[in-house]
Enzyme design. Structure first.
Site, mmCIF file in Angstrom:
data_model
loop_
_atom_site.group_PDB
_atom_site.id
_atom_site.type_symbol
_atom_site.label_atom_id
_atom_site.label_comp_id
_atom_site.label_asym_id
_atom_site.label_seq_id
_atom_site.Cartn_x
_atom_site.Cartn_y
_atom_site.Cartn_z
ATOM 1 C CB SER A 20 -0.575 0.565 7.940
ATOM 2 O OG SER A 20 -0.262 -0.075 9.155
ATOM 3 C CB SER A 55 0.235 -12.254 14.662
ATOM 4 O OG SER A 55 -0.528 -12.912 13.702
ATOM 5 C CG ASP A 71 3.875 -4.257 7.250
ATOM 6 O OD1 ASP A 71 4.941 -4.775 6.852
ATOM 7 O OD2 ASP A 71 3.748 -3.038 7.460
ATOM 8 C CG HIS A 96 8.983 -8.417 7.258
ATOM 9 N ND1 HIS A 96 7.898 -8.087 8.043
ATOM 10 C CD2 HIS A 96 8.931 -7.571 6.192
ATOM 11 C CE1 HIS A 96 7.240 -7.084 7.469
ATOM 12 N NE2 HIS A 96 7.848 -6.753 6.351
ATOM 13 C CG HIS A 142 4.358 -3.247 3.433
ATOM 14 N ND1 HIS A 142 5.217 -2.620 4.298
ATOM 15 C CD2 HIS A 142 4.295 -2.469 2.319
ATOM 16 C CE1 HIS A 142 5.656 -1.503 3.730
ATOM 17 N NE2 HIS A 142 5.118 -1.387 2.533
ATOM 18 C CG ASP A 143 7.879 -4.744 3.661
ATOM 19 O OD1 ASP A 143 8.240 -3.651 3.194
ATOM 20 O OD2 ASP A 143 7.420 -4.863 4.815
#
Ligand code: MG
Length: 207
Positions: free
Chosen positions: A47, A119, A136, A139, A164-165
């Site tokens: 990405s 993050s 992303d 999750h 995403h996802d």
């Protein structure tokens, strides 16, 4: 998109479909004159090449956040474990060498800034307004929610928030990103744009 970048993006390991990558490229191209882009979950830079290619065209930058130890499901014995990601020195998952190699091959070292930390740690000291945030990373429900909570205050008006996802049907995949995407919509802060593949795309309202 620069054809060399496109070829390298296609060759790079990752979980992003080409149609999703091309959409990220277009969104970044539209947004990045306003400020830097940021992605959470750089992995092997797939990405990062799509987003970075757009940023390079506009002389903008992309911050790529990842601790590079792999997510829970990429550890030995788990569904997405890849033995090629094991560092021969530490014998642990380490995607950073793969990330850096891809960025160098794509000649994007003048555009993509790797932030090697979680993050939440990066977000703690963050002050720079962002034109695009791509979520992303981990999750798990709390991880996606925390990425949203900590980074969205930095998103500029008219900037894009991309997940995403996103799987509205639980039969297709995990629900945590979808739940956070839905709750982001419910804040009324965003205009929701059509999805591309599993990319959920929101644009911060100008007001
Ligand atoms: Mg993903």
């Amino acid at each position: 998109m620069n054809p060399i970048h496109h070829r390298l993006a296609l060759e790079t390991k990752g979980f992003l479909a080409d149609i999703e990558g091309r959409r990220l490229y277009e969104l970044a191209l539209d947004a990045c004159s306003l400020g830097p882009c940021l992605e959470i979950g750089g992995y092997c830079a797939k990405s990062s090449i799509y987003l970075g290619s757009a940023c390079k065209e506009k002389a903008a930058v992309l911050f790529s956040v990842d601790h590079h130890f792999g997510s829970e499901e990429q550890q030995p014995g788990e569904l997405y474990f890849d033995p090629e990601m094991v560092d021969p020195y530490s014998l642990k998952v380490n995607t950073l060498p793969h990330f850096l190699d891809a960025i160098r091959r794509a000649d994007l070292a003048d555009t993509v800034i790797a932030m090697v930390a979680s993050s939440a740690v990066c977000a703690k000291a963050w002050k720079t307004p962002l034109s695009l945030i791509f979520i992303d990373g981990g999750h798990a429900e709390e991880t996606v929610a925390s990425d949203f909570r900590m980074w969205v205050p930095h998103l500029l008006p008219a900037g894009y928030l991309v997940f995403h996802d996103i799987y509205p049907d639980p039969a297709d995949g995990g629900q945590a990103p979808y739940h956070v995407y839905r709750s982001a919509m419910e804040t009324g802060m965003f205009t929701d744009l059509p999805m591309t593949g599993s990319l959920g795309i929101l644009q911060r309202k100008r007001a």
